[in-house]
Scaffold this motif. Structure first.
Motif, mmCIF file in Angstrom:
data_model
loop_
_atom_site.group_PDB
_atom_site.id
_atom_site.type_symbol
_atom_site.label_atom_id
_atom_site.label_comp_id
_atom_site.label_asym_id
_atom_site.label_seq_id
_atom_site.Cartn_x
_atom_site.Cartn_y
_atom_site.Cartn_z
ATOM 1 N N ALA A 117 21.429 31.541 33.714
ATOM 2 C CA ALA A 117 22.034 32.854 33.906
ATOM 3 C C ALA A 117 22.308 33.436 32.536
ATOM 4 N N GLU A 118 22.271 34.751 32.423
ATOM 5 C CA GLU A 118 22.575 35.371 31.123
ATOM 6 C C GLU A 118 23.354 36.664 31.297
ATOM 7 N N GLY A 119 23.849 37.167 30.181
ATOM 8 C CA GLY A 119 24.625 38.407 30.226
ATOM 9 C C GLY A 119 25.970 38.247 30.933
ATOM 10 N N ILE A 120 26.530 37.034 30.869
ATOM 11 C CA ILE A 120 27.814 36.812 31.529
ATOM 12 C C ILE A 120 28.930 37.368 30.635
ATOM 13 N N GLN A 121 29.809 38.119 31.260
ATOM 14 C CA GLN A 121 30.811 38.834 30.485
ATOM 15 C C GLN A 121 32.133 38.807 31.244
ATOM 16 N N PHE A 122 33.182 38.284 30.666
ATOM 17 C CA PHE A 122 34.489 38.379 31.333
ATOM 18 C C PHE A 122 35.640 38.095 30.388
ATOM 19 N N ILE B 274 34.498 35.111 40.220
ATOM 20 C CA ILE B 274 33.165 35.227 39.630
ATOM 21 C C ILE B 274 32.191 34.947 40.772
ATOM 22 N N VAL B 275 31.331 35.905 41.094
ATOM 23 C CA VAL B 275 30.355 35.700 42.160
ATOM 24 C C VAL B 275 28.980 35.527 41.526
ATOM 25 N N MET B 276 28.407 34.349 41.693
ATOM 26 C CA MET B 276 27.096 34.058 41.090
ATOM 27 C C MET B 276 26.000 34.155 42.145
ATOM 28 N N THR B 277 25.022 35.010 41.914
ATOM 29 C CA THR B 277 23.820 35.022 42.747
ATOM 30 C C THR B 277 22.625 34.907 41.807
ATOM 31 N N THR B 278 21.427 34.794 42.376
ATOM 32 C CA THR B 278 20.250 34.632 41.513
ATOM 33 C C THR B 278 20.028 35.858 40.628
ATOM 34 N N ASP B 279 20.452 37.028 41.110
ATOM 35 C CA ASP B 279 20.186 38.254 40.351
ATOM 36 C C ASP B 279 21.290 38.608 39.375
ATOM 37 N N GLU C 179 46.333 33.863 35.354
ATOM 38 C CA GLU C 179 45.335 34.288 36.339
ATOM 39 C C GLU C 179 44.644 33.094 36.987
ATOM 40 N N LEU C 180 44.497 33.189 38.322
ATOM 41 C CA LEU C 180 43.732 32.175 39.042
ATOM 42 C C LEU C 180 42.361 32.764 39.334
ATOM 43 N N VAL C 181 41.330 32.109 38.848
ATOM 44 C CA VAL C 181 39.977 32.648 38.967
ATOM 45 C C VAL C 181 39.109 31.719 39.799
ATOM 46 N N GLY C 182 38.510 32.244 40.872
ATOM 47 C CA GLY C 182 37.622 31.447 41.712
ATOM 48 C C GLY C 182 36.176 31.735 41.368
ATOM 49 N N LEU C 183 35.370 30.679 41.261
ATOM 50 C CA LEU C 183 33.948 30.842 40.967
ATOM 51 C C LEU C 183 33.164 30.434 42.209
ATOM 52 N N VAL C 184 32.416 31.369 42.803
ATOM 53 C CA VAL C 184 31.661 31.026 44.005
ATOM 54 C C VAL C 184 30.183 31.336 43.806
ATOM 55 N N GLY C 185 29.363 30.678 44.615
ATOM 56 C CA GLY C 185 27.918 30.837 44.539
ATOM 57 C C GLY C 185 27.273 29.748 45.363
ATOM 58 N N VAL D 256 32.090 39.837 37.992
ATOM 59 C CA VAL D 256 33.469 39.383 37.860
ATOM 60 C C VAL D 256 34.397 40.549 38.173
ATOM 61 N N ASP D 257 35.286 40.331 39.138
ATOM 62 C CA ASP D 257 36.224 41.402 39.471
ATOM 63 C C ASP D 257 37.314 40.839 40.374
ATOM 64 N N GLU D 258 38.223 41.727 40.817
ATOM 65 C CA GLU D 258 39.227 41.294 41.786
ATOM 66 C C GLU D 258 38.559 41.186 43.151
ATOM 67 N N PRO D 259 39.033 40.253 43.993
ATOM 68 C CA PRO D 259 38.354 40.003 45.274
ATOM 69 C C PRO D 259 38.173 41.260 46.122
ATOM 70 N N CYS D 260 39.209 42.135 46.216
ATOM 71 C CA CYS D 260 39.079 43.299 47.104
ATOM 72 C C CYS D 260 37.990 44.246 46.628
#
Lengths: 343, 263
Positions: free
Chosen positions: B29-34, B221-226, B40-46, B230-234
């Protein structure tokens, strides 16, 4: 984590036991010497027969001291290997150190026939045996270190060590096939292991290596404790893995290499003593385990040596056979009773 | 919000993650920015195999970034010597400790290593910290037990206690909810939420519990192939980012309830 102080009672007990066993070991042998005379001989008092004095100070005392050095050194290197490789079956010889020593000695004894004559006789003197086995283990050590620097995975180092062992065993087998019965017998006798016949000079070198090894092991206790969590956790706690691995492997090699050079390959002490110790010492803290393993190793080696002497008889059994006869059943018993071999 | 800017604990700029071998580099993955601030509690899903572990390994310095920068408290991750990093970042890994013979107390105490002397001697402050970590994670009653006697849920609490004892501003957890039952999954994530609130630590965790993570995380952080968003859940829900998380043939994301449903 209990502080080391709360174990002080066990340590005092073990130290007393060591003194008693040491004294018993020196008292027992083919020649019966009364306890009081042994005590006098050891403390520098008057001994009624000069032959007794000679037997004790020139034969039994060096042998008992060698047993203490060999037992503690091998047991510590076993503990180091089990922690480093996270494998309860690891021992000082899994790195192929003893096979390396065997190779050195085999090349010397079995190959000596090629040189023949005076050179051959000189080559098989006891000091050259020591040098050959030290060189053999050192070469294997260099190979293992070269691998350690390239391979990150400690399991790979373990397997590579075993492979080195197989290769050297094969070379020894080929050499034995082509040598005379007399040379073969000499080699077999070396492989029995022996605590006796050590000169005071030899004991000096052996104790220097053992003490240095044990001190480095103790200084490394903090990293060793972190390694109990596994490599990644250890790294996250700030342990420099490559450096730590190198230090532990070099320490084991100094310990096991020097001991094998002087006393021959001695089986099971390195593997079994740490497990036996864990039956009494529940702590996993190396600051406690290292001194405990050291004491247990010395005591068990002295007992094995006393048994090998076959007290009150003229025979002496090979020490390697006794350590295996005692060590193997202990490991089996631990496995059957505890179901698991922890480290 | 100027004061919050000063308390950025974990930051990634144009980060690229992946592996390099001799011949080629494979970018995951590239261009990750946060930027994540304290507390802060941060969840990483994918989905499985998308590179969550690689990202966490890169952020915790176990693996080198292919490109871009990671910094902890404004200092580049690569400039930390191992011992210094250990005082800023603690991890909870999926692997159990190699020695099952460790007692719970011993396991948690090892978290104090970056703060102890060359022999690892525990000071009075170290002991207080260990006790506090045990209280926070409800592990006081099991402190005498050996690791091999613990259930998966207990083991996870002990692992978190160890990271707490390490007393770092940033904790990274790799899938702390795997192998746990529903109750313990919720328990662990609620524990992380409370810890982030109470101690102002920044806590980053990867998980497959998307609905729980949506309910509890401050940011995700929501990781998909594309893409990696990174944002707030809502916001992530309203922008429809969860819809693309998995192939659409058997499940769909219900924006009303914030959870996945079977088609």
């Amino acid at each position: 984590m209990k502080s080391p102080r709360s174990y002080s009672r066990i340590f005092i007990l073990l130290a007393l036991l060591l003194v008693v066993i040491f004294f018993l070991n020196v008292s027992l042998g083919s020649v019966t010497i009364p306890f009081s005379e042994v005590f006098n001989a050891l403390t520098g008092g008057e001994v009624s027969k000069s032959s007794w004095q000679y037997i004790i100070t020139d034969y039994r005392l060096p042998k008992a001291l060698t047993a203490v050095l060999v037992g503690s050194g091998l047991a510590i290197s076993g503990l180091l290997m089990q922690t480093l490789f996270r494998n309860p079956l690891a021992g000082p010889f899994v790195l192929g150190l003893s096979s390396g020593a065997s190779l050195g000695v085999a090349v010397l004894i079995l190959g000596a026939g090629v040189f023949g004559g005076v050179l051959g006789t000189w080559l098989t003197s006891s000091w050259s045996l020591v040098i050959a086995s030290a060189l053999g283990s050192f070469l294997v050590l260099l190979a293992v270190l070269a691998v350690t620097l390239r391979v990150k995975d400690t399991m790979a180092i373990l397997i590579i060590g075993l492979m080195f062992g197989s290769v050297t065993a094969a070379v020894v087998a080929v050499l034995s096939y082509f040598s005379s019965a007399e040379k073969l017998q000499q080699y077999v006798f070396w492989s029995f292991g022996s605590l006796g016949n050590q000169s005071w000079g030899g004991i000096g070198i052996l104790s220097l290596c053992t003490i240095v090894g044990i001190i480095i092991a103790f200084i490394s206790s903090k990293s060793l404790n972190a390694l109990l969590l596994g490599e990644n956790y250890a790294r996250s706690l700030g342990v420099r893995m490559k450096r730590t691995t190198l230090v532990i492997i070099i320490t084991t090699s100094i310990l096991a290499g020097a001991i094998t050079a002087f006393a021959g390959p001695i089986a099971f002490i390195g593997l079994a003593v740490p497990h036996i110790t864990r039956q009494w010492i529940t702590s996993s803290d190396h600051r406690i385990l290292i001194p405990a393993v050291l004491l247990f190793g010395s005591i068990i080696m002295l007992v094995c040596d006393a048994v090998a002497q076959l007290p009150f008889s003229e025979y002496t059994l090979p020490i390697n056979a006794i350590t295996s006869l005692i060590g193997a059943p202990v490991v089996i018993w631990l496995l059957v009773r505890k179901r698991k071999l922890f480290f | 919000m100027a004061s919050e800017k000063e308390h950025i604990v974990l930051e990634a700029k144009a980060l690229a993650i992946g592996y390099t071998s001799k011949k080629q580099r494979s970018v995951i993955a590239e261009g990750i920015q946060f930027q994540f601030s304290e507390g802060e509690l941060v969840g990483l899903v994918g989905a499985n195999g998308i590179g969550k572990s690689t990202l966490l390994r890169t952020l915790s310095g176990m693996q080198k970034a292919l490109d871009g920068d990671v910094s902890i408290l404004k200092r580049p991750l690569s400039s930390f010597p191992p011992a210094a990093l250990a005082t800023q970042l603690s991890v909870v890994l999926t692997e159990a400790p190699s020695s099952k013979n460790l007692s719970v107390t011993e396991f948690i105490s090892l978290g104090r290593q970056p703060h102890t002397n060359w022999l690892g001697r525990l000071s009075e402050k170290d002991r207080e910290m260990i006790l506090w970590a045990m209280e926070q994670t409800d592990t006081l009653e099991i402190r005498e037990r050996k690791c091999f006697e613990l259930s998966d849920g207990q083991m996870q609490r002990v692992a978190i206690a160890r990271a707490l004892a390490q007393d770092t501003p940033l904790i990274i957890l790799d899938e702390p909810t795997t192998h746990l039952d529903l109750y313990h999954r919720a328990y662990i994530l609620k524990l992380l939420k409370r810890l982030a609130n109470d101690t102002q630590k920044t806590i980053l965790f990867s998980t497959h519990e998307i609905d729980l993570a949506i309910q509890l995380s401050d940011k995700m952080i929501v990781m998909t192939t594309d893409s990696i968003v990174v944002d707030e859940p809502c916001n992530l829900i309203s922008q429809g980012h969860f819809t693309d998380l998995f192939p659409k043939d058997s499940i769909f994301f219900d924006e009303e309830t914030g959870s996945f449903r079977v088609k």
